[in-house]
Design an enzyme around this catalytic site. Structure first.
Site, PDB file in Angstrom:
ATOM      1  N   ASP A  33       0.817  -1.214   0.000  1.00 26.88           N
ATOM      2  CA  ASP A  33       0.000   0.000   0.000  1.00 26.88           C
ATOM      3  C   ASP A  33       0.854   1.269   0.000  1.00 26.88           C
ATOM      4  O   ASP A  33       1.958   1.290   0.525  1.00 26.88           O
ATOM      5  CB  ASP A  33      -0.911  -0.017   1.237  1.00 26.88           C
ATOM      6  CG  ASP A  33      -2.053   0.986   1.118  1.00 26.88           C
ATOM      7  OD1 ASP A  33      -2.365   1.400  -0.028  1.00 26.88           O
ATOM      8  OD2 ASP A  33      -2.633   1.353   2.149  1.00 26.88           O
ATOM      9  N   ASN A  81     -10.906  -2.035  -5.582  1.00 32.41           N
ATOM     10  CA  ASN A  81     -10.085  -1.137  -6.409  1.00 32.41           C
ATOM     11  C   ASN A  81     -10.682  -0.896  -7.804  1.00 32.41           C
ATOM     12  O   ASN A  81     -10.328   0.064  -8.478  1.00 32.41           O
ATOM     13  CB  ASN A  81      -8.645  -1.660  -6.556  1.00 32.41           C
ATOM     14  CG  ASN A  81      -7.820  -1.572  -5.283  1.00 32.41           C
ATOM     15  OD1 ASN A  81      -6.933  -2.397  -5.048  1.00 32.41           O
ATOM     16  ND2 ASN A  81      -8.091  -0.584  -4.436  1.00 32.41           N
TER      17      ASN A  81
HETATM   18  C1  IPE Z   1      -5.550  -2.518  -0.282  1.00 35.56           C
HETATM   19  O1  IPE Z   1      -5.160  -1.197  -0.452  1.00 35.56           O
HETATM   20  C2  IPE Z   1      -5.497  -3.229  -1.595  1.00 35.56           C
HETATM   21  C3  IPE Z   1      -4.169  -3.391  -2.183  1.00 35.56           C
HETATM   22  C4  IPE Z   1      -3.035  -3.091  -1.621  1.00 35.56           C
HETATM   23  C5  IPE Z   1      -4.159  -3.987  -3.480  1.00 35.56           C
HETATM   24  P1  IPE Z   1      -6.241  -0.026  -0.614  1.00 35.56           P
HETATM   25  O2  IPE Z   1      -5.467   1.216  -0.746  1.00 35.56           O
HETATM   26  O3  IPE Z   1      -7.184  -0.365  -1.697  1.00 35.56           O
HETATM   27  O4  IPE Z   1      -6.994  -0.114   0.772  1.00 35.56           O
HETATM   28  P2  IPE Z   1      -7.873   0.972   1.547  1.00 35.56           P
HETATM   29  O5  IPE Z   1      -8.887   1.490   0.579  1.00 35.56           O
HETATM   30  O6  IPE Z   1      -6.950   2.062   1.979  1.00 35.56           O
HETATM   31  O7  IPE Z   1      -8.438   0.241   2.705  1.00 35.56           O
HETATM   32  C1  IPE Z   2      -1.444   0.354  -3.455  1.00 35.54           C
HETATM   33  O1  IPE Z   2      -1.238   1.734  -3.425  1.00 35.54           O
HETATM   34  C2  IPE Z   2      -1.719  -0.159  -4.852  1.00 35.54           C
HETATM   35  C3  IPE Z   2      -3.112  -0.541  -5.103  1.00 35.54           C
HETATM   36  C4  IPE Z   2      -4.072  -0.553  -4.238  1.00 35.54           C
HETATM   37  C5  IPE Z   2      -3.439  -0.935  -6.460  1.00 35.54           C
HETATM   38  P1  IPE Z   2      -2.443   2.769  -3.457  1.00 35.54           P
HETATM   39  O2  IPE Z   2      -2.787   3.032  -4.881  1.00 35.54           O
HETATM   40  O3  IPE Z   2      -3.553   2.289  -2.611  1.00 35.54           O
HETATM   41  O4  IPE Z   2      -1.764   4.048  -2.828  1.00 35.54           O
HETATM   42  P2  IPE Z   2      -2.399   5.013  -1.725  1.00 35.54           P
HETATM   43  O5  IPE Z   2      -2.783   4.125  -0.571  1.00 35.54           O
HETATM   44  O6  IPE Z   2      -3.561   5.699  -2.345  1.00 35.54           O
HETATM   45  O7  IPE Z   2      -1.288   5.930  -1.366  1.00 35.54           O
HETATM   46 MG    MG Z   3      -3.996   2.496  -0.644  1.00 34.93          MG
END
Ligand code: IPE
Ligand code: IPE
Ligand code: MG
Length: 260
Positions: A33, A81
């Site tokens: 993340d 996502n």
């Molecule tokens: C969790 O991260 C999913 C992945 C790392 C693929 P998100 O960024 O989607 O999670 P939330 O929305 O902060 O809980």
């Molecule tokens: C994790 O990074 C990757 C995916 C969930 C695909 P994020 O895209 O969630 O990055 P933040 O959490 O918004 O910084």
């Molecule tokens: Mg994230």
């Protein structure tokens, strides 16, 4: 070698030496993340963060394989996502196709088997094809199983498990009184993987976000402040050291564990 890189390598080596390789977690799961915030902190677009996250995937996979962790599972894209802006979702899918295509050779070289869990049918055809091909080509590799959680939701996985068990009960193949936790495990997407013993999440968030809810019942949780693109071997080794310093009691008392 630049000084910072040299220090990082030295720290990683020192941490690696502290690890007891006879007590490694057999399965590490990572919620990767913070790509978006990493990019934003540099005034760049979120997709720039996703692109830079690929190097961290490589680092984590190689470090796990090298040290002898047999299973690594990476949360790459959740069912939730799909609700992100269309342009970000398309960019992520394209990046996935490109990365899988590029990395197959390295997976072969490192004897790593690729695996995927999730609602894979929801992925675009080109993505599904690239994934199937890489899974097929690496299927005989034995050093480590690298599982990508893609279009993954633990609640959907559990719902699918309930449906398949219900179907067997309906067809008189299974008696409800015979359903055990082991039978539940056998009907999950992860039926051929041991439960994760160590779960790492980067970016400072301390939640599970619908990842492997059943499987992490007794996993050690490790939350790291760094954003995913900054994750390195050093962080992986530090997490393994922390894991090895914890007392895993599984409901028993400390005295019982120490006398074992
Ligand atoms: C969790 O991260 C999913 C992945 C790392 C693929 P998100 O960024 O989607 O999670 P939330 O929305 O902060 O809980
Ligand atoms: C994790 O990074 C990757 C995916 C969930 C695909 P994020 O895209 O969630 O990055 P933040 O959490 O918004 O910084
Ligand atoms: Mg994230």
């Amino acid at each position: 070698m630049p000084a910072t890189l040299l220090t990082e390598t030295l720290v990683a080596d020192m941490l690696k030496e502290q690890i007891d390789v006879t007590k490694l977690p057999q399965h590490i799961a990572i919620i990767m993340d913070g790509n978006g915030r990493w990019a934003k902190s540099q005034g760049k677009h979120r997709v720039f963060g996703h692109k830079n996250g690929v190097q961290a995937v490589r680092e984590a996979s190689e470090a796990c394989a090298e040290i002898g962790v047999p299973y690594l599972t990476l949360y790459a894209f959740s069912t939730e996502n799909w609700n992100r802006p269309k342009t970000e979702v398309s960019a992520l899918m394209e990046l996935l196709i490109l990365t899988i295509g590029r990395e197959v050779k390295t997976l072969q070289k490192n004897n790593i088997r690729l695996n995927a869990i999730g609602q894979l049918d929801l992925l675009p055809d080109s993505c599904k094809k690239a994934l199937d091909k890489a899974i097929r080509e690496t299927s005989a590799n034995t050093r480590m199983t690298l599982t990508l959680a893609l279009s993954y939701s633990s609640r959907v996985e559990i719902t699918d498990m309930v449906k398949s068990i219900a179907e067997k009960v309906k067809n008189n193949e299974l008696n409800p009184s015979d359903i055990t936790p082991e039978i539940v495990h056998n009907h999950l997407y992860t039926h051929d993987l041991p439960d994760p013993e160590l779960l790492i999440r980067t970016s400072g968030e301390t939640r599970i976000s619908n990842f492997l809810l059943w499987q992490i019942a007794y996993a050690e949780l490790c939350f790291i402040e760094k954003y995913w693109p900054d994750f390195s071997r050093e962080d992986l080794y530090a997490a393994i050291c922390e894991f090895q310093n914890r007392e895993r009691r599984f409901g028993m008392t400390s005295e019982q564990i120490l006398s074992e």
